[in-house]
Design a protein around this motif. Structure first.
Motif, PDB file in Angstrom:
ATOM      1  N   UNK A 129       0.836  -1.211   0.000  1.00  0.00           N
ATOM      2  CA  UNK A 129       0.000   0.000   0.000  1.00  0.00           C
ATOM      3  C   UNK A 129       0.866   1.256   0.000  1.00  0.00           C
ATOM      4  N   UNK A 130       1.948   1.222   0.782  1.00  0.00           N
ATOM      5  CA  UNK A 130       2.833   2.393   0.848  1.00  0.00           C
ATOM      6  C   UNK A 130       3.556   2.614  -0.481  1.00  0.00           C
ATOM      7  N   UNK A 131       4.016   1.528  -1.093  1.00  0.00           N
ATOM      8  CA  UNK A 131       4.750   1.653  -2.350  1.00  0.00           C
ATOM      9  C   UNK A 131       3.812   2.152  -3.466  1.00  0.00           C
ATOM     10  N   UNK A 132       2.589   1.694  -3.462  1.00  0.00           N
ATOM     11  CA  UNK A 132       1.601   2.094  -4.476  1.00  0.00           C
ATOM     12  C   UNK A 132       1.337   3.595  -4.414  1.00  0.00           C
ATOM     13  N   UNK A 133       1.082   4.113  -3.203  1.00  0.00           N
ATOM     14  CA  UNK A 133       0.987   5.549  -3.003  1.00  0.00           C
ATOM     15  C   UNK A 133       0.040   6.212  -4.013  1.00  0.00           C
ATOM     16  N   UNK A 134      -1.085   5.577  -4.267  1.00  0.00           N
ATOM     17  CA  UNK A 134      -2.097   6.151  -5.160  1.00  0.00           C
ATOM     18  C   UNK A 134      -1.663   6.262  -6.613  1.00  0.00           C
ATOM     19  N   UNK A 135      -0.599   5.561  -6.989  1.00  0.00           N
ATOM     20  CA  UNK A 135      -0.162   5.591  -8.380  1.00  0.00           C
ATOM     21  C   UNK A 135       1.195   6.269  -8.542  1.00  0.00           C
ATOM     22  N   UNK A 148       4.268   5.780  -7.592  1.00  0.00           N
ATOM     23  CA  UNK A 148       4.988   4.656  -6.981  1.00  0.00           C
ATOM     24  C   UNK A 148       6.260   5.125  -6.270  1.00  0.00           C
ATOM     25  N   UNK A 149       6.461   4.586  -5.064  1.00  0.00           N
ATOM     26  CA  UNK A 149       7.640   4.959  -4.292  1.00  0.00           C
ATOM     27  C   UNK A 149       8.742   3.916  -4.406  1.00  0.00           C
ATOM     28  N   UNK A 150       9.975   4.364  -4.240  1.00  0.00           N
ATOM     29  CA  UNK A 150      11.124   3.469  -4.180  1.00  0.00           C
ATOM     30  C   UNK A 150      11.210   3.019  -2.735  1.00  0.00           C
ATOM     31  N   UNK A 151      10.755   1.808  -2.482  1.00  0.00           N
ATOM     32  CA  UNK A 151      10.580   1.398  -1.094  1.00  0.00           C
ATOM     33  C   UNK A 151      11.154   0.013  -0.830  1.00  0.00           C
ATOM     34  N   UNK A 152      11.936  -0.060   0.242  1.00  0.00           N
ATOM     35  CA  UNK A 152      12.506  -1.330   0.691  1.00  0.00           C
ATOM     36  C   UNK A 152      12.018  -1.565   2.116  1.00  0.00           C
ATOM     37  N   UNK A 153      11.512  -2.758   2.388  1.00  0.00           N
ATOM     38  CA  UNK A 153      11.162  -3.106   3.769  1.00  0.00           C
ATOM     39  C   UNK A 153      12.135  -4.172   4.229  1.00  0.00           C
ATOM     40  N   UNK A 154      12.732  -3.950   5.392  1.00  0.00           N
ATOM     41  CA  UNK A 154      13.767  -4.864   5.861  1.00  0.00           C
ATOM     42  C   UNK A 154      13.268  -5.618   7.095  1.00  0.00           C
ATOM     43  N   UNK A 170      10.362  -2.311  -3.916  1.00  0.00           N
ATOM     44  CA  UNK A 170       9.429  -1.829  -4.947  1.00  0.00           C
ATOM     45  C   UNK A 170       9.991  -0.629  -5.674  1.00  0.00           C
ATOM     46  N   UNK A 171       9.654  -0.532  -6.944  1.00  0.00           N
ATOM     47  CA  UNK A 171      10.033   0.625  -7.761  1.00  0.00           C
ATOM     48  C   UNK A 171       9.022   0.700  -8.895  1.00  0.00           C
ATOM     49  N   UNK A 172       9.122   1.726  -9.717  1.00  0.00           N
ATOM     50  CA  UNK A 172       8.232   1.789 -10.882  1.00  0.00           C
ATOM     51  C   UNK A 172       8.822   0.936 -11.997  1.00  0.00           C
ATOM     52  N   UNK A 173       7.982   0.644 -12.966  1.00  0.00           N
ATOM     53  CA  UNK A 173       8.399  -0.139 -14.124  1.00  0.00           C
ATOM     54  C   UNK A 173       9.046   0.727 -15.200  1.00  0.00           C
TER      55      UNK A 173
END
Ligand code: ARG
Length: 381
Positions: A110-116, A118-124, A248-251
């Motif tokens: 949900x956080x990475x999606x950010x309403x479209x 897209x965030x650069x997100x790593x969960x450790x 996560x990242x964008x395509x």
């Protein structure tokens, strides 16, 4: 893929890796030499007492950015400083609860999606400890479509996940049997039974593919998930191994248009696209594949734009990569890269990376592939 096999640097003890990380952070200006030496001593005594150590938030955040920067496989490294890291080390770590991991993974999506946007997100998540390896998921990406092997040897859905799909079915899961069934997550702590969790629909944003000029295109029923979240890599950081660290990242549009939906061992949609375009598919020389590939990739870019979902084109992506490379050289660093992963799957020679040469050197910190865990599984790809 000889180039991309990790050429493991000399295995070094945890203390040496930890020292190297702390000193690198100091060398890059994030802490003073004194503070670094103090931290090195502190880690050494924690290691002597417990056999492991707990990284600071600064080590985790800055270290994971360097791991990305060091990774030779990624064309998007221009943005390495923009990586956000979530600390999920405590999730389910106390009692080994898989549902706590699942909740944290859903939050990640949900956080990475950010309403479209897209965030650069790593969960450790919890790292491996001497007495207990870290948790993992069986899935190569958090969102992926099932691939069902049919009696005639063909696959309904994504052939890439055919082995994983069978492994999940052996755990009792049954899908709908469509071409785009989202796989559930299989979460496992070593030594415990794997558990299967269905993702809630709102955590799985998708984009339906239409074409800017061909009205018939959307009747092909193509779609793809909004962004990738790689979940089968180990984050190797300062001597610790984080076995669950989804990224996560964008395509880039070519990943979907010129690979996932078009490779003959993936969705293999070029014949249908070419048919819609009225091309003669009987002879290679009509270049029907090339023309269909281009229109499919254009459709992907158009559809993500229309849906307001972040996506990047391969021309922009490779220009940014070259800027990144130049910036790295100015900072006195090399830019490890695997040419075959950096050059886009289509129009390679029209991009600035085509003429350049790269060394896929592997250094730590880094992300390394985690072999598929399921019994009788293949390599996972
Ligand atoms: N190629 C993979 C896929 O199609 C994703 C790899 C990572 N890509 C990215 N843009 N971060 O799903």
């Amino acid at each position: 893929m000889p180039q991309s096999t990790p050429t493991s640097p000399l295995a070094r003890p945890v203390s040496a890796e930890a020292q190297a990380l702390v000193r690198q952070l100091a060398a890059e200006g994030h802490l003073s030499a004194d503070a670094a030496e103090q931290r090195v001593r502190q880690i050494a005594s924690e290691l002597a007492a417990t056999g492991t150590y707990r990284q600071s938030m600064q080590e985790l955040l800055l270290g994971s950015r360097i791991a990305w920067r060091n990774n030779p496989q990624c064309v998007g490294k221009f943005y390495w400083r923009g990586l956000e890291t979530r600390d999920c080390r405590e999730a389910g770590a106390g009692d080994g609860d898989e549902s706590a991991l699942f909740e944290a993974l859903v939050d990640h999506l949900r956080l990475a999606w950010n309403g479209g946007k897209v965030r650069l997100l790593l969960s450790v998540f919890a790292p491996s400890r001497p007495d207990r390896p870290g948790p993992r998921v069986w899935n190569g990406q958090l969102i992926r479509y099932a691939g069902y092997r049919q009696h005639d040897g063909s696959v309904l859905g994504d052939p890439e996940t055919a082995d994983l799909t069978e492994a999940i079915q052996r755990l009792g899961w049954r899908g709908q049997g469509t071409e785009y069934d989202v796989l559930p997550l299989v979460i496992q702590w070593p030594g415990r039974e794997p558990r299967v969790f269905d993702l809630p629909a709102d955590a799985v944003p998708e984009v339906r593919i239409s074409h800017p000029e061909y009205p018939w295109f959307e009747r092909l029923g193509l779609r793809w998930h909004a962004f990738p979240t790689i979940s089968n890599q180990i984050l190797e950081l300062g001597g610790l191994s984080y076995t669950l660290a989804p990224f996560s990242a964008w395509y880039t549009c070519t990943e979907i248009g010129a690979r996932n939906l078009s490779d003959t061992n993936r969705y293999n949609k070029l014949p249908q696209v070419a048919h819609g375009m009225g091309l003669d598919t009987g002879r290679d020389r009509t270049l029907w594949r090339d023309r269909a590939l281009l229109e499919l990739t254009a459709a992907v870019l158009h559809s993500y734009d229309q849906a307001g979902v972040s996506i990047i084109d391969h021309h922009f992506a490779t220009k940014q990569f070259v800027r990144h490379e130049e910036r790295e050289h100015k900072s006195g660093r090399s830019c490890p890269a695997d040419w075959s992963a950096i050059v886009p799957a289509t129009s390679g020679s029209t991009t600035p990376v085509w003429q350049r040469r790269y060394e896929p050197t592997r250094t730590r910190p880094n992300f390394s592939p985690h072999p598929a865990p399921w019994p009788c599984g293949g390599a996972g790809r």
